[in-house]
Write a protein that holds these residues in place. Structure first.
Motif, PDB file in Angstrom:
ATOM      1  N   GLU A  11       0.855  -1.193   0.000  1.00 39.85           N
ATOM      2  CA  GLU A  11       0.000   0.000   0.000  1.00 39.85           C
ATOM      3  C   GLU A  11       0.887   1.237   0.000  1.00 39.85           C
ATOM      4  O   GLU A  11       2.032   1.189   0.432  1.00 39.85           O
ATOM      5  CB  GLU A  11      -0.924   0.009   1.211  1.00 39.85           C
ATOM      6  CG  GLU A  11      -0.184   0.014   2.536  1.00 39.85           C
ATOM      7  CD  GLU A  11      -1.109  -0.099   3.738  1.00 39.85           C
ATOM      8  OE1 GLU A  11      -0.952   0.721   4.656  1.00 39.85           O
ATOM      9  OE2 GLU A  11      -1.957  -1.009   3.753  1.00 39.85           O
ATOM     10  N   ALA A  12       0.356   2.337  -0.498  1.00 39.66           N
ATOM     11  CA  ALA A  12       1.107   3.595  -0.534  1.00 39.66           C
ATOM     12  C   ALA A  12       1.326   4.132   0.874  1.00 39.66           C
ATOM     13  O   ALA A  12       0.518   3.894   1.783  1.00 39.66           O
ATOM     14  CB  ALA A  12       0.353   4.619  -1.365  1.00 39.66           C
ATOM     15  N   PRO A  14       1.747   7.741   1.784  1.00 42.16           N
ATOM     16  CA  PRO A  14       1.813   9.125   1.316  1.00 42.16           C
ATOM     17  C   PRO A  14       2.658  10.037   2.202  1.00 42.16           C
ATOM     18  O   PRO A  14       3.316  10.946   1.704  1.00 42.16           O
ATOM     19  CB  PRO A  14       0.350   9.579   1.287  1.00 42.16           C
ATOM     20  CG  PRO A  14      -0.466   8.473   1.830  1.00 42.16           C
ATOM     21  CD  PRO A  14       0.399   7.281   2.027  1.00 42.16           C
ATOM     22  N   GLU A  15       2.669   9.770   3.510  1.00 44.51           N
ATOM     23  CA  GLU A  15       3.467  10.606   4.418  1.00 44.51           C
ATOM     24  C   GLU A  15       4.960  10.475   4.140  1.00 44.51           C
ATOM     25  O   GLU A  15       5.746  11.354   4.491  1.00 44.51           O
ATOM     26  CB  GLU A  15       3.150  10.290   5.887  1.00 44.51           C
ATOM     27  CG  GLU A  15       3.551   8.894   6.340  1.00 44.51           C
ATOM     28  CD  GLU A  15       2.568   7.783   5.992  1.00 44.51           C
ATOM     29  OE1 GLU A  15       2.813   6.650   6.463  1.00 44.51           O
ATOM     30  OE2 GLU A  15       1.586   8.013   5.276  1.00 44.51           O
ATOM     31  N   GLU A  16       5.365   9.380   3.497  1.00 43.12           N
ATOM     32  CA  GLU A  16       6.771   9.161   3.133  1.00 43.12           C
ATOM     33  C   GLU A  16       6.984   9.361   1.625  1.00 43.12           C
ATOM     34  O   GLU A  16       8.083   9.166   1.123  1.00 43.12           O
ATOM     35  CB  GLU A  16       7.200   7.733   3.516  1.00 43.12           C
ATOM     36  CG  GLU A  16       7.088   7.416   4.980  1.00 43.12           C
ATOM     37  CD  GLU A  16       8.073   8.185   5.853  1.00 43.12           C
ATOM     38  OE1 GLU A  16       8.976   8.848   5.304  1.00 43.12           O
ATOM     39  OE2 GLU A  16       7.920   8.120   7.078  1.00 43.12           O
ATOM     40  N   ARG A  17       5.904   9.692   0.925  1.00 45.00           N
ATOM     41  CA  ARG A  17       5.936   9.857  -0.537  1.00 45.00           C
ATOM     42  C   ARG A  17       6.364   8.577  -1.255  1.00 45.00           C
ATOM     43  O   ARG A  17       7.131   8.608  -2.209  1.00 45.00           O
ATOM     44  CB  ARG A  17       6.835  11.022  -0.941  1.00 45.00           C
ATOM     45  CG  ARG A  17       6.321  12.339  -0.471  1.00 45.00           C
ATOM     46  CD  ARG A  17       7.099  13.463  -1.095  1.00 45.00           C
ATOM     47  NE  ARG A  17       7.190  14.536  -0.133  1.00 45.00           N
ATOM     48  CZ  ARG A  17       8.170  15.409  -0.085  1.00 45.00           C
ATOM     49  NH1 ARG A  17       9.152  15.341  -0.934  1.00 45.00           N
ATOM     50  NH2 ARG A  17       8.165  16.353   0.812  1.00 45.00           N
ATOM     51  N   ALA A  19       4.903   5.113  -3.178  1.00 48.87           N
ATOM     52  CA  ALA A  19       3.746   4.504  -3.820  1.00 48.87           C
ATOM     53  C   ALA A  19       3.712   3.009  -3.551  1.00 48.87           C
ATOM     54  O   ALA A  19       4.751   2.388  -3.290  1.00 48.87           O
ATOM     55  CB  ALA A  19       3.815   4.751  -5.325  1.00 48.87           C
TER      56      ALA A  19
END
Length: 67
Positions: A11-12, A14-17, A19
């Motif tokens: 799963e992505a 997002p807080e770590e950028r 994907a």
């Protein structure tokens, strides 16, 4: 999974950028209070982008044929 295993994000993050599908390496295994893994993710120049503590629901092994 064990240290130095190649893994893929399920799963992505997002807080770590990061994907879903990004490949990293296990650098530490936590046994308690439940199994978890610290994985390192690097760019194409082998510079660390980030490390993240992940559960087995978030990361899984990459098959040798996919490396």
């Amino acid at each position: 999974m064990q240290p130095y295993d190649v893994v893929e994000l399920k799963e992505a993050l997002p807080e770590e950028r990061l994907a879903a599908g990004v490949v990293g390496t296990i650098v530490h295994v936590f046994e308690a209070p439940r199994a978890a893994y610290e994985a390192e993710f690097a760019d194409g120049d082998e510079r660390t982008i980030c490390t993240a503590a992940l559960t087995s629901e978030q990361v899984g092994p990459v098959a040798r044929s996919q490396r």
